[in-house]
Design an enzyme around this catalytic site. Sequence first.
Site, PDB file in Angstrom:
ATOM      1  N   ASP A 131      18.615  28.028   8.069  1.00 54.60           N
ATOM      2  CA  ASP A 131      18.475  27.532   9.436  1.00 54.60           C
ATOM      3  C   ASP A 131      19.864  27.138   9.942  1.00 54.60           C
ATOM      4  OD1 ASP A 131      18.101  25.980  11.696  1.00 54.60           O
ATOM      5  OD2 ASP A 131      16.389  24.893  10.876  1.00 54.60           O
ATOM      6  N   ILE A 132      20.281  27.750  11.037  1.00 59.42           N
ATOM      7  CA  ILE A 132      21.647  27.551  11.532  1.00 59.42           C
ATOM      8  C   ILE A 132      21.921  26.095  11.931  1.00 59.42           C
ATOM      9  CG2 ILE A 132      21.235  28.131  13.980  1.00 59.42           C
ATOM     10  CD1 ILE A 132      23.872  29.832  13.747  1.00 59.42           C
ATOM     11  N   ASN A 175      19.823  31.711  26.677  1.00 58.07           N
ATOM     12  CA  ASN A 175      19.545  32.597  27.817  1.00 58.07           C
ATOM     13  C   ASN A 175      20.379  32.082  28.973  1.00 58.07           C
ATOM     14  OD1 ASN A 175      17.914  30.723  29.568  1.00 58.07           O
ATOM     15  ND2 ASN A 175      16.650  30.708  27.729  1.00 58.07           N
ATOM     16  N   GLY A 196      13.194  30.212  19.477  1.00 60.70           N
ATOM     17  CA  GLY A 196      14.114  30.714  18.448  1.00 60.70           C
ATOM     18  C   GLY A 196      15.239  29.751  18.125  1.00 60.70           C
ATOM     19  N   ASP A 249      17.717  28.836  19.969  1.00 63.66           N
ATOM     20  CA  ASP A 249      17.945  27.943  21.114  1.00 63.66           C
ATOM     21  C   ASP A 249      17.056  26.689  21.020  1.00 63.66           C
ATOM     22  OD1 ASP A 249      19.049  27.233  23.518  1.00 63.66           O
ATOM     23  OD2 ASP A 249      17.942  28.686  24.729  1.00 63.66           O
ATOM     24  N   SER A 306      20.387  38.298  19.714  1.00 59.44           N
ATOM     25  CA  SER A 306      19.499  39.297  20.361  1.00 59.44           C
ATOM     26  C   SER A 306      18.436  39.908  19.446  1.00 59.44           C
ATOM     27  CB  SER A 306      20.297  40.449  21.012  1.00 59.44           C
ATOM     28  OG  SER A 306      20.911  39.992  22.198  1.00 59.44           O
ATOM     29  N   THR A 307      18.461  39.607  18.141  1.00 59.29           N
ATOM     30  CA  THR A 307      17.542  40.319  17.228  1.00 59.29           C
ATOM     31  C   THR A 307      16.179  39.640  17.075  1.00 59.29           C
ATOM     32  OG1 THR A 307      18.293  39.188  15.213  1.00 59.29           O
ATOM     33  CG2 THR A 307      19.497  41.185  15.880  1.00 59.29           C
ATOM     34  N   GLY A 308      15.945  38.571  17.833  1.00 64.00           N
ATOM     35  CA  GLY A 308      14.650  37.891  17.780  1.00 64.00           C
ATOM     36  C   GLY A 308      13.844  38.213  19.023  1.00 64.00           C
ATOM     37  N   TYR A 341      14.757  38.784  21.948  1.00 68.07           N
ATOM     38  CA  TYR A 341      15.342  39.844  22.773  1.00 68.07           C
ATOM     39  C   TYR A 341      15.192  41.245  22.168  1.00 68.07           C
ATOM     40  CZ  TYR A 341      17.279  36.635  26.281  1.00 68.07           C
ATOM     41  OH  TYR A 341      17.434  35.721  27.296  1.00 68.07           O
TER      42      TYR A 341
HETATM   43  N1  AR6 Z   1      18.445  29.661  12.342  1.00 64.33           N
HETATM   44  C1  AR6 Z   1      18.941  30.913  12.152  1.00 64.33           C
HETATM   45  N2  AR6 Z   1      18.365  32.018  12.680  1.00 64.33           N
HETATM   46  C2  AR6 Z   1      17.256  31.853  13.408  1.00 64.33           C
HETATM   47  C3  AR6 Z   1      16.684  30.579  13.666  1.00 64.33           C
HETATM   48  C4  AR6 Z   1      17.332  29.446  13.096  1.00 64.33           C
HETATM   49  N3  AR6 Z   1      16.873  28.196  13.259  1.00 64.33           N
HETATM   50  N4  AR6 Z   1      15.581  30.753  14.462  1.00 64.33           N
HETATM   51  C5  AR6 Z   1      15.467  32.086  14.691  1.00 64.33           C
HETATM   52  N5  AR6 Z   1      16.465  32.751  14.053  1.00 64.33           N
HETATM   53  P1  AR6 Z   1      16.317  34.407  18.852  1.00 64.33           P
HETATM   54  P2  AR6 Z   1      17.510  36.224  20.835  1.00 64.33           P
HETATM   55  C6  AR6 Z   1      16.786  34.194  14.045  1.00 64.33           C
HETATM   56  O1  AR6 Z   1      14.945  34.762  19.291  1.00 64.33           O
HETATM   57  O2  AR6 Z   1      16.816  37.393  20.249  1.00 64.33           O
HETATM   58  C7  AR6 Z   1      15.361  32.057  23.237  1.00 64.33           C
HETATM   59  O3  AR6 Z   1      14.162  31.740  23.882  1.00 64.33           O
HETATM   60  C8  AR6 Z   1      15.735  35.167  14.501  1.00 64.33           C
HETATM   61  O4  AR6 Z   1      14.883  35.522  13.417  1.00 64.33           O
HETATM   62  O5  AR6 Z   1      16.630  32.985  18.577  1.00 64.33           O
HETATM   63  O6  AR6 Z   1      18.965  36.350  21.186  1.00 64.33           O
HETATM   64  C9  AR6 Z   1      16.553  31.969  24.166  1.00 64.33           C
HETATM   65  O7  AR6 Z   1      16.416  30.894  25.067  1.00 64.33           O
HETATM   66  C10 AR6 Z   1      16.558  36.336  14.972  1.00 64.33           C
HETATM   67  O8  AR6 Z   1      16.958  37.172  13.879  1.00 64.33           O
HETATM   68  O9  AR6 Z   1      17.429  34.895  19.916  1.00 64.33           O
HETATM   69  C11 AR6 Z   1      16.506  33.286  24.862  1.00 64.33           C
HETATM   70  O10 AR6 Z   1      15.564  33.283  25.920  1.00 64.33           O
HETATM   71  C12 AR6 Z   1      17.839  35.691  15.523  1.00 64.33           C
HETATM   72  O11 AR6 Z   1      17.853  34.372  14.971  1.00 64.33           O
HETATM   73  C13 AR6 Z   1      16.040  34.244  23.784  1.00 64.33           C
HETATM   74  O12 AR6 Z   1      15.310  33.435  22.854  1.00 64.33           O
HETATM   75  C14 AR6 Z   1      17.894  35.581  17.046  1.00 64.33           C
HETATM   76  O13 AR6 Z   1      16.592  35.276  17.556  1.00 64.33           O
HETATM   77  C15 AR6 Z   1      17.185  34.857  23.030  1.00 64.33           C
HETATM   78  O14 AR6 Z   1      16.687  35.827  22.145  1.00 64.33           O
END
Ligand code: AR6
Length: 174
Positions: free
Chosen positions: A10-11, A24, A32, A34, A122-124, A126
């Site tokens: 967890d970051i 965003n 996620g 954020d 972007s890999t979650g 998005y």
């Molecule tokens: N620590 C590390 N990695 C994580 C964590 C964490 N706590 N939580 C999720 N991931 P995402 P995006 C991974 O969705 O795709 C938000 O609503 C996850 O599995 O966090 O850039 C924003 O406000 C994935 O591999 O970000 C935007 O609206 C990666 O982190 C939107 O999501 C990114 O997933 C951005 O989407």
Amino acid sequence: MVSLTLVRGDITEEAVDAVVNAANSSLLGGGGVDGAIHRGGGPEILEQCRALRAERYVDGLPTGHAVATTAGRLPARWVVHTVGPVWSRTEDRSADLIACYRESLRVADELGARTVAFPAISTGIYGWPIDDGARIAVGTVSAAVTAVEEVRFVLFDEIAYAAFETSLRDARDR
Ligand code: AR6
């Protein structure tokens, strides 16, 4: 040269100078990474984000840009917020994803950060395919000109970790 390391976890728990948030353009939170950053860091981060919206980014932070705030109660010193592109099947948006990594490192340099933790932007939510997201992340950070000494990619699950391991191996073999 910047040293790249991979961590599964967890970051928000990383004790680095700067953690990068996959935000965003509203800068006002989301799910996620954020969501986890705002939950863990507390209201001070949101307060600074609101001020940035009022003063510098009235229309929101554009995709591929990056901006810093405090990290509030997180173990890091700063959060660098960047906005990744939403994955598109029909349009190549990789320049925006590359810009996220570059701009985040540029902001980290301005702050004087030496250690930076990145999620797989972007890999979650998005929807960017993890193998390609990992390749772009590793390729861009390894080629960056920066005073940052260590970049830690913090991957949430085994699949993302494996994708980054493969990209790192490919980059080293090249
Ligand atoms: N620590 C590390 N990695 C994580 C964590 C964490 N706590 N939580 C999720 N991931 P995402 P995006 C991974 O969705 O795709 C938000 O609503 C996850 O599995 O966090 O850039 C924003 O406000 C994935 O591999 O970000 C935007 O609206 C990666 O982190 C939107 O999501 C990114 O997933 C951005 O989407």
